[in-house]
Design a protein around this motif. Structure first.
Motif, PDB file in Angstrom:
ATOM      1  N   VAL A 729      59.594  37.183   4.324  1.00  0.00           N
ATOM      2  CA  VAL A 729      60.978  36.954   4.749  1.00  0.00           C
ATOM      3  C   VAL A 729      61.166  35.510   5.218  1.00  0.00           C
ATOM      4  O   VAL A 729      62.168  34.854   4.890  1.00  0.00           O
ATOM      5  CB  VAL A 729      61.369  37.945   5.861  1.00  0.00           C
ATOM      6  CG1 VAL A 729      62.718  37.573   6.466  1.00  0.00           C
ATOM      7  CG2 VAL A 729      61.413  39.366   5.322  1.00  0.00           C
ATOM      8  N   GLU A 730      60.188  34.988   5.956  1.00  0.00           N
ATOM      9  CA  GLU A 730      60.270  33.595   6.402  1.00  0.00           C
ATOM     10  C   GLU A 730      60.311  32.638   5.214  1.00  0.00           C
ATOM     11  O   GLU A 730      61.090  31.665   5.202  1.00  0.00           O
ATOM     12  CB  GLU A 730      59.073  33.253   7.290  1.00  0.00           C
ATOM     13  CG  GLU A 730      59.093  33.921   8.650  1.00  0.00           C
ATOM     14  CD  GLU A 730      57.884  33.535   9.495  1.00  0.00           C
ATOM     15  OE1 GLU A 730      58.052  33.366  10.710  1.00  0.00           O
ATOM     16  OE2 GLU A 730      56.781  33.392   8.918  1.00  0.00           O
ATOM     17  N   ILE A 731      59.485  32.894   4.212  1.00  0.00           N
ATOM     18  CA  ILE A 731      59.454  32.028   3.023  1.00  0.00           C
ATOM     19  C   ILE A 731      60.778  32.114   2.276  1.00  0.00           C
ATOM     20  O   ILE A 731      61.335  31.099   1.842  1.00  0.00           O
ATOM     21  CB  ILE A 731      58.278  32.427   2.115  1.00  0.00           C
ATOM     22  CG1 ILE A 731      56.945  32.160   2.817  1.00  0.00           C
ATOM     23  CG2 ILE A 731      58.330  31.670   0.793  1.00  0.00           C
ATOM     24  CD1 ILE A 731      55.734  32.733   2.084  1.00  0.00           C
ATOM     25  N   ALA A 732      61.287  33.336   2.106  1.00  0.00           N
ATOM     26  CA  ALA A 732      62.557  33.504   1.400  1.00  0.00           C
ATOM     27  C   ALA A 732      63.704  32.813   2.126  1.00  0.00           C
ATOM     28  O   ALA A 732      64.661  32.353   1.497  1.00  0.00           O
ATOM     29  CB  ALA A 732      62.860  34.993   1.231  1.00  0.00           C
ATOM     30  N   ASN A 733      63.605  32.701   3.441  1.00  0.00           N
ATOM     31  CA  ASN A 733      64.653  32.056   4.240  1.00  0.00           C
ATOM     32  C   ASN A 733      64.486  30.548   4.354  1.00  0.00           C
ATOM     33  O   ASN A 733      65.222  29.889   5.088  1.00  0.00           O
ATOM     34  CB  ASN A 733      64.703  32.670   5.643  1.00  0.00           C
ATOM     35  CG  ASN A 733      65.227  34.096   5.615  1.00  0.00           C
ATOM     36  OD1 ASN A 733      65.951  34.483   4.690  1.00  0.00           O
ATOM     37  ND2 ASN A 733      64.873  34.887   6.621  1.00  0.00           N
ATOM     38  N   GLY A 734      63.481  29.986   3.654  1.00  0.00           N
ATOM     39  CA  GLY A 734      63.358  28.542   3.599  1.00  0.00           C
ATOM     40  C   GLY A 734      62.459  27.906   4.634  1.00  0.00           C
ATOM     41  O   GLY A 734      62.558  26.692   4.871  1.00  0.00           O
ATOM     42  N   SER A 735      61.523  28.672   5.222  1.00  0.00           N
ATOM     43  CA  SER A 735      60.646  28.129   6.268  1.00  0.00           C
ATOM     44  C   SER A 735      59.294  27.674   5.730  1.00  0.00           C
ATOM     45  O   SER A 735      58.404  27.362   6.526  1.00  0.00           O
ATOM     46  CB  SER A 735      60.424  29.187   7.359  1.00  0.00           C
ATOM     47  OG  SER A 735      61.646  29.554   7.958  1.00  0.00           O
ATOM     48  N   ALA A 736      59.124  27.642   4.409  1.00  0.00           N
ATOM     49  CA  ALA A 736      57.817  27.324   3.843  1.00  0.00           C
ATOM     50  C   ALA A 736      57.340  25.942   4.255  1.00  0.00           C
ATOM     51  O   ALA A 736      56.160  25.742   4.583  1.00  0.00           O
ATOM     52  CB  ALA A 736      57.869  27.429   2.318  1.00  0.00           C
ATOM     53  N   ALA A 737      58.235  24.952   4.248  1.00  0.00           N
ATOM     54  CA  ALA A 737      57.831  23.580   4.589  1.00  0.00           C
ATOM     55  C   ALA A 737      57.304  23.510   6.012  1.00  0.00           C
ATOM     56  O   ALA A 737      56.300  22.822   6.289  1.00  0.00           O
ATOM     57  CB  ALA A 737      59.000  22.627   4.393  1.00  0.00           C
TER      58      ALA A 737
END
Length: 855
Positions: A729-737
């Motif tokens: 969910v974090e990755i899908a919400n754009g927190s990967a960087a």
């Protein structure tokens, strides 16, 4: 079914090699390794290529384990001259890439050889010290496994087995060293003592062999032999009975030409073949010809008797020289003649005794938590300790309850043997035929009741005993894990016999349990839905319906519900979703469901891979005619699989087809790597660092692991489902960087050993990539990796590309004229396109061909 004791004899048999799931079975679980695009060979610890089992081993019972040759072994190749390779074990797959070849071991032992150290094993391991001729990394690693198992899990062994261990401890170093080195070789084969070549470590090689061959007595044992489903008696020759020895001597044991001839090298075999008047092009053909000859009728000419020898025979017939008469009659048998001749030239031989060998194999099964191991497994832990590497911070938890009872361990071993038997019938010997299918069905019927009982026991443990997901990894060592696969194979046989009602019932039971082989659930849903769509209406017509069309519609609706359940099942891997969606659309069309009520899978963003063409200059090398002989044809065929091109963008030098295509993409504004999954594995390691090393019992057995032991199994995902889904969910919400920056800041300076993470990739590039990656698409890729890391770790498209202006990521699979897509590559292309990621199939076409002379 209750395990019944049979006799007061120990059952020491076990199968020492995990059977890989055949490709044709499509059993995508932890046993399947990634489909490699090009084959590679691995080197053994002794610097030689590992080899296959020789002809004589095939005739021996339980010769199943992959064997490793020794540095002094003259035949590092099989009889056809082809090198073979071993897959890495689970232990090797979680340890860092350390140098484990012969040179690395000798370098370290030589460094410590001059130190004056005590003989204590634990001191040597902790202080990292060895003395040549008095201690060895092989013996220490072997004893480390034994002592660790006896300290933590000694309850798994009875009085007789403990006596074997006691006698082992009492052996001198040289005898232990000889045993361990033979343990790493072809353990079921005979070895010529005068050719073992361990004189650098063993001063008296014949003496050490004699110590191992000395008979030893057993105490009384209270343990009995248990009967297991599919196997009513332990394999022959694996029982510890009244006495034992660590090795067998050849005197009186080698009686067949098949065993004796396998001891000869090619030159010696040619001499025997010349006398026997048989011919062959290589060692394999000579052996076959010699054995065919030995099965024929005997005659005087074959044993070297001449007409002048007839006077001796006449004398014997008159009653004189009875001993000569016996010899003459014995010489009439060509088999015995050649066996005696061979053994006279080979000298004394040694072979590890099967009962004690299987006992030590069981020790290694318990220690390494794996049903296979190699010489690398034996030394990698110690070499990982002495390598100057940094490892992640995690809690080491070696549990003593992997096998709670001796009975469960023995049943697990028996289940492995039964599984091998089933696979041998269905997969490894061609068409099984009617008799083979019936035999598998008989095994299925024996295993099925026990499987049902174990399912209930494991579910009770899951509900009341296990905590923090510890049961996920422990279940892999339950007999029910193996039985589940046998039951799955049984459904295939039921389908072949068209017993569709029973097949549907068993498939439903497989789906009703969520503990074993979750990776297979998608295929079970597919099969169940197919049976309901096409067969069940005629087998189980619904009550009150006489119209066949109504009956079909009824079961098609049930099939539709099965597909919907598959899509909603969290354990149904995403690779099966597309096929389930296709069946749903077909069923809804057949059932004439209104459009507004049909499923809409438009959010899946399915798209077809895009075909593109890159033209370049291909280089073809012309080899001198003198090399164009029959033996060179195979080499040229192998060379042709990898084409050579001109890199016009980089000065016109030679390059691979991938590099040529990558240069073309760069000329169009793309950045990229020829990574073949390296980028994706690195991103996964960054993004799931915290998930990989979260505390889960039993999966961190040493302090030198780059990942948990269960990463390459389908137990990884369910035991961390909450943490994984939260991270997705974090990755899908754009927190990967942000996640990548945090891990890089903490670990890059130490260059921590983390599986899949390549520190050579620059942080700036990785941050650019995730900024171009669509969040939900990156989450989809990571979910597939988390569900099946071992299978999905390979097969990624060749080129990873990104465009910072268009904010787009592109995968490109390069195909030359001699290349084709593997099944794993097709699955990845399917997953990537299904996630809305652009995938291109890049066809390399030669606009010009440049012929050059080969060097």
């Amino acid at each position: 079914m209750v395990l019944q004791p049979r006799r007061t004899i120990n059952h020491n048999a076990m199968l020492g090699r995990r059977v890989p799931h055949p490709t044709s079975a499509k059993f995508h679980d932890e046993d399947n390794g990634p489909a490699a695009k090009r084959l590679k060979t691995f080197e053994s610890t002794d610097g030689e290529n590992s080899r296959g089992v020789s002809d004589n081993e095939n005739a021996l019972p339980n010769a199943y384990r992959d064997e490793i040759p020794d540095s002094e072994d003259e035949d590092a190749l099989d009889d056809e001259g082809k090198p073979t390779s071993n897959r890495p074990t689970e232990l090797e797959s979680v340890l860092p890439q350390v140098k484990t070849d012969k040179e690395a071991i000798e370098e370290y032992e030589a460094m410590r050889a001059s130190e004056d150290i005590p003989e204590d094993l634990k001191y040597r391991l902790t202080q990292r010290t060895w003395t040549k001729g008095k201690s060895s990394i092989y013996v220490d690693a072997f004893n480390l496994a034994l002592e660790t198992v006896l300290d933590d899990e000694g309850h798994l062994f009875d009085e007789k087995e403990m006596e074997v261990f006691k006698q082992w401890r009492g052996l001198e170093y040289e005898a232990q060293y000889l045993y361990v080195r033979l343990f790493l070789r072809k353990t079921s084969a005979w070895h010529r003592i005068n050719r073992l070549g361990y004189y650098g470590d063993i001063a008296d090689l014949p003496g050490a062999a004699k110590v191992l061959q000395t008979p030893r007595q057993f105490p009384q044992s209270s343990a009995g032999v248990q009967s297991n489903p599919g196997e009513l008696a332990p394999p022959e020759g694996t029982i510890l009975e009244f006495d034992f020895s660590f090795a067998d001597g050849s005197e009186g044991k080698i009686a067949t030409l098949e065993e004796a001839s396998s001891l000869l090298n090619l030159d010696e075999l040619k001499v025997i073949a010349k006398e026997a008047k048989v011919q062959g092009k290589n060692k394999s053909e000579l052996l076959k010809a010699l054995r065919r000859m030995s099965q024929g009728q005997s005659g005087l000419g074959w044993v070297g008797l001449k007409r002048s020898d007839s006077e001796h025979i006449i004398a014997s017939e008159s009653g004189e020289n009875e001993g000569d008469e016996d010899d003459a009659r014995s010489d009439m048998n060509r088999d015995r003649h050649f066996v005696r001749k061979i053994m006279a030239s080979t000298g004394a031989c040694i072979r590890l005794s099967l009962p004690t060998l299987k006992l030590f194999e069981r020790v290694h099964l318990v220690f390494y938590r794996s049903t296979e191991w190699t010489d690398k497994s034996l030394t990698t832990i110690i070499l990982a300790r002495i390598s100057r590497r940094n490892f992640p911070d995690y809690i080491v938890s070696r549990s003593a309850n992997i096998f709670p009872t001796r009975a469960q361990l023995l049943e697990f071993e028996a289940a492995l043997r039964t599984q091998f038997k089933v696979d041998n019938i269905l997969e490894f010997n061609g068409n099984p035929g009617q008799s083979g299918l019936v035999e598998v069905l008989t095994i299925f019927d024996e295993v099925y009741p026990r499987w049902k009982v174990l399912l209930q026991e494991e579910q009770r443990k899951e509900d009341r005993v296990y905590e923090s997901g510890e049961g996920a990894y422990l279940r892999r060592f339950s007999p029910a894990w193996v039985y589940t696969r046998i039951v799955h194979k049984g459904t295939y046989v039921l389908g072949r016999f068209k017993v569709h009602e029973r097949e549907h019932e068993v498939t439903s039971e497989l789906l009703n349990q969520h503990l074993f082989h979750a990776a297979r659930r998608g295929a079970w849903y597919q099969r169940k839905a197919l049976l309901e769509e096409h067969y069940m209406y005629a087998i189980q017509p619904p009550s009150g319906m006489s119209d066949p069309e109504q009956q079909k519609r009824h079961w098609k609706r049930i099939s539709l519900q099965t597909c919907e359940a598959g899509l909603q099942d969290k354990d149904c891997h995403m690779i099966y979703h597309y096929d389930l969606q296709k069946r749903i659309r077909k069923l809804e069309k057949n059932l004439k469901i209104p459009k507004r009520e049909q499923h809409d899978f438009g959010h899946v963003l399915l798209s077809q891979p895009i075909e593109v063409t890159v033209k370049g200059i291909q280089i073809k090398k012309e080899y001198p005619k003198i090399q164009r002989r029959a033996s060179a044809q195979g080499e040229e065929r192998q060379r042709s699989t990898k084409t050579i091109w001109v890199d016009e963008a980089e000065g016109g030098g030679e390059c691979s087809v991938e590099a040529m295509c990558l240069s073309d993409y760069r000329s169009r504004g793309f950045k990229g790597y020829h990574a073949e999954g390296g980028i994706v594995r690195t991103l996964f390691a960054y993004l799931f660092y915290d998930v990989l090393f979260v505390y889960i019992p039993n999966v961190f057995q040493t302090a030198y692991q780059t990942c948990p032991l269960d990463l390459h199994t389908d137990a990884f995902f369910p035991s961390r489902a909450s943490e994984i889904n939260h991270r997705l969910v974090e990755i899908a919400n754009g927190s990967a960087a942000d996640i990548i920056r945090a891990v890089d800041e903490r670990e890059r300076e130490k260059r921590t050993c983390i599986i899949g993470l390549n520190w050579d990739f620059e942080l700036e590039d990785l941050l650019e990539i995730v900024s171009c990656f669509n969040g939900p698409a990156l989450a989809t890729v990571c979910k597939v990796m988390a569900q099946e890391y071992r299978v999905r770790g390979g097969g990624m498209p060749d080129l990873f590309l990104w465009d910072t202006e268009k904010r787009e990521v592109v995968f490109s699979e390069v195909k030359s004229e001699n290349d084709r897509l593997s099944d794993t590559q097709r699955l990845w292309i399917h997953v990537l396109t299904g996630a809305g990621i652009r995938v291109e199939l890049c066809n390399a076409v030669a606009r010009d061909v440049k012929v050059v002379d080969a060097e």
